[in-house]
Design an enzyme around this catalytic site. Structure first.
Site, PDB file in Angstrom:
ATOM      1  N   ASP A  15      -0.389   9.643  -1.471  1.00  0.00           N
ATOM      2  CA  ASP A  15      -1.037  10.586  -2.755  1.00  0.00           C
ATOM      3  C   ASP A  15      -1.610   9.657  -3.829  1.00  0.00           C
ATOM      4  O   ASP A  15      -2.883   9.966  -4.022  1.00  0.00           O
ATOM      5  CB  ASP A  15       0.172  11.529  -3.119  1.00  0.00           C
ATOM      6  CG  ASP A  15       0.697  12.304  -2.302  1.00  0.00           C
ATOM      7  OD1 ASP A  15      -0.213  13.000  -1.529  1.00  0.00           O
ATOM      8  OD2 ASP A  15       1.911  12.595  -2.288  1.00  0.00           O
ATOM      9  N   ARG A  94      11.526  11.331 -14.888  1.00  0.00           N
ATOM     10  CA  ARG A  94      10.219  11.585 -14.954  1.00  0.00           C
ATOM     11  C   ARG A  94       9.592  11.354 -16.606  1.00  0.00           C
ATOM     12  O   ARG A  94       8.623  10.856 -16.730  1.00  0.00           O
ATOM     13  CB  ARG A  94       9.762  13.054 -14.499  1.00  0.00           C
ATOM     14  CG  ARG A  94       9.728  13.034 -12.895  1.00  0.00           C
ATOM     15  CD  ARG A  94       8.831  11.773 -12.406  1.00  0.00           C
ATOM     16  NE  ARG A  94       9.005  12.064 -10.971  1.00  0.00           N
ATOM     17  CZ  ARG A  94       9.692  11.064 -10.108  1.00  0.00           C
ATOM     18  NH1 ARG A  94      10.494  10.424 -10.741  1.00  0.00           N
ATOM     19  NH2 ARG A  94       9.888  11.160  -8.880  1.00  0.00           N
ATOM     20  N   ASP A 123       7.456  17.704 -10.404  1.00  0.00           N
ATOM     21  CA  ASP A 123       7.098  16.602 -11.323  1.00  0.00           C
ATOM     22  C   ASP A 123       5.697  16.722 -11.920  1.00  0.00           C
ATOM     23  O   ASP A 123       5.555  16.104 -13.081  1.00  0.00           O
ATOM     24  CB  ASP A 123       7.076  15.338 -10.141  1.00  0.00           C
ATOM     25  CG  ASP A 123       8.303  14.925  -9.814  1.00  0.00           C
ATOM     26  OD1 ASP A 123       9.286  15.182 -10.404  1.00  0.00           O
ATOM     27  OD2 ASP A 123       8.500  14.331  -8.703  1.00  0.00           O
ATOM     28  N   SER A 172       9.936  11.903   2.674  1.00  0.00           N
ATOM     29  CA  SER A 172       9.586  11.538   1.465  1.00  0.00           C
ATOM     30  C   SER A 172      10.611  11.421   0.478  1.00  0.00           C
ATOM     31  O   SER A 172      11.585  12.103   0.621  1.00  0.00           O
ATOM     32  CB  SER A 172       8.688  12.791   0.973  1.00  0.00           C
ATOM     33  OG  SER A 172       8.587  12.732  -0.367  1.00  0.00           O
TER      34      SER A 172
HETATM   35  N1  ARG Z   1      13.223  18.246  -5.910  1.00  0.00           N
HETATM   36  C1  ARG Z   1      13.713  17.226  -6.705  1.00  0.00           C
HETATM   37  C2  ARG Z   1      13.332  17.419  -8.160  1.00  0.00           C
HETATM   38  O1  ARG Z   1      12.580  18.075  -8.761  1.00  0.00           O
HETATM   39  C3  ARG Z   1      13.528  16.043  -6.338  1.00  0.00           C
HETATM   40  C4  ARG Z   1      12.379  15.719  -5.379  1.00  0.00           C
HETATM   41  C5  ARG Z   1      12.049  14.247  -5.061  1.00  0.00           C
HETATM   42  N2  ARG Z   1      10.873  13.897  -4.438  1.00  0.00           N
HETATM   43  C6  ARG Z   1      10.940  13.446  -3.085  1.00  0.00           C
HETATM   44  N3  ARG Z   1       9.805  13.074  -2.681  1.00  0.00           N
HETATM   45  N4  ARG Z   1      12.089  13.276  -2.430  1.00  0.00           N
HETATM   46  O2  ARG Z   1      14.233  16.895  -9.025  1.00  0.00           O
END
Ligand code: ARG
Length: 410
Positions: A15, A94, A123, A172
């Site tokens: 990305d 984040r 995110d 991912s």
């Molecule tokens: N869904 C999780 C959150 O919003 C984290 C996702 C993390 N990303 C990944 N590519 N594993 O906190």
């Protein structure tokens, strides 16, 4: 005419790699500055990001935010923080990452900040909540151009971009000090049973020898393992290794994202599980029943804001006022037992214990002038209203049944 510059949250994954040419071609920026923020990712990730940046001819900055991030993780311990059972690793990181990128962007005289998040996840919201406090333009190429992964792979091939399928393999992955998350591909099927090899931090549970570990807390913050004082980063790293060997701290869950989507997520978080378990055990010894009960609501609100990436919200400040007052007494030690892929508290000690062994013991007669018989009056009153209410109900039922038609409606 001065050149226009954009700071890009850069990981070297698919990305953010395709974002580099897109920011120039589609958005007309002259220069892209990549920013990678260290919140405890493995060294390979930085090497990969570096190589990719070199190949793209992008200048990158690496900001070390590990210590700051670890401090936030320990604040999360004081708040017993979890979201639907996951200790919030991605979410907590984040705002720290976003602020570090914004600081670089301002220093470098950038006009804009950009991220490579899609329009489906959390995110994008967490990054932008921080960035929109500034006057810089916020750009989200993947979301704004409606790009799919397949499109990106093709675009990368056409433009000869340095990607190898992105992010190292099928899954991912998002890793920092507090957790490692794995999602995507086959794991998107909630009924797909993950193979052991999705896990990197945790060994197969139940195979290690039973082990006891003593954790010391000061005002709710863990400060030492087995009596050895450690800074936050070292403590979390050490416990990740230790608890990880025991296979402690795996979560496989359906997560309700902020936009309402349900996603299947897998997480590993050995240190977080150990610290949260130990901290709650110490609160159990020290806090009064009503403090514990009320704190559950405070902790749940804290966790919700953390999930939203809003740890800077005024509500969080206010909640932390309550948390800080309770934590003044959360000082002491907890012994955790790692056994059979689990960790559980097996000992706790504090000078602030709200506990009287003689009062709770079966072996003592009178404590603080209170004798066993003093409970008699309390026992008589206990359930009084329930007896009254149920008695009245029973009487009405009997009176109705005694009627000539036996109480039937017609
Ligand atoms: N869904 C999780 C959150 O919003 C984290 C996702 C993390 N990303 C990944 N590519 N594993 O906190």
């Amino acid at each position: 005419m001065s050149t226009s510059k954009v700071a890009l949250a850069f990981s070297g994954g698919l990305d953010t790699t395709v974002c580099v040419p897109l920011l120039k071609e589609e958005y007309g920026y002259d220069e892209v500055v990549g920013v990678t923020v260290d919140v405890g990712q493995p060294a390979e990730e930085f090497d990969e990001a570096d190589e990719t940046a070199d190949a793209l001819g992008v200048e990158t900055h690496v900001v070390d935010a590990k210590a700051e991030f670890a401090d936030l993780c320990l604040d999360a311990v004081r708040a017993n923080a979890d979201y639907q059972g996951y200790p919030l690793g991605t979410a907590l990181a984040r705002p720290v990452i976003a602020q570090a990128i914004l600081d670089v962007a301002v220093d470098e005289g950038c006009d804009a900040v950009a991220h490579g998040c899609t329009g489906k996840g959390n995110d994008q919201l967490r990054f932008e909540a921080v960035w929109r406090t500034s006057d810089l333009e916020v750009i989200a190429p993947i979301r704004e151009l409606g790009l799919t992964r397949d499109w990106e792979v093709e675009y990368a091939a056409e433009h000869d971009l340095p990607v190898d399928g992105g992010n190292g393999g099928d899954w991912s992955i998002d890793t920092n000090l507090w957790s490692r998350s794995v999602e995507g591909d086959a794991l998107e099927d909630p009924n797909y049973v993950p193979p052991e090899d999705i896990y990197e931090w945790t060994d197969t549970p139940g195979e290690a020898e039973t082990e006891l570990v003593e954790i010391t807390f000061e005002e709710g913050y863990p400060v030492a393992l087995e009596g050895e004082q450690m800074d936050a980063v070292t403590l979390v790293e050490t416990l990740n290794d230790l608890a990880g060997e025991h296979g402690v701290g795996r979560t496989d869950m359906m997560e309700d994202r902020m936009l309402g989507l349900k996603v299947r997520e897998n997480y590993e978080h050995p240190a977080a599980t150990a610290l949260l378990t130990a901290h709650e055990a110490l609160e159990g010894l020290v806090l009064t029943a009503e403090e514990r009960q009320f704190k559950q609501q405070v902790d749940a609100q804290w966790s919700q804001k953390a999930y939203e990436g809003l740890v800077m919200a005024p509500l969080v400040d206010a909640l932390e006022g309550f948390i800080a007052t309770t934590q003044e007494r959360v000082t002491g030690t907890v012994t955790l037992k790692f056994e059979g892929g689990q960790c559980r508290p097996v000992g706790r000690d504090s000078e602030f214990a709200t506990y009287s062994e003689s009062a709770a013991s079966f072996d003592t007669e009178t404590v603080d002038g209170i004798a066993q018989e003093d409970a008699t009056g309390v026992a008589k009153y206990h359930g009084f209203q329930t007896r009254l209410a149920n008695g009245a109900k029973e009487q009405t039922k009997q009176a109705t049944e005694a009627l000539p038609d036996g109480g039937s409606e017609q």
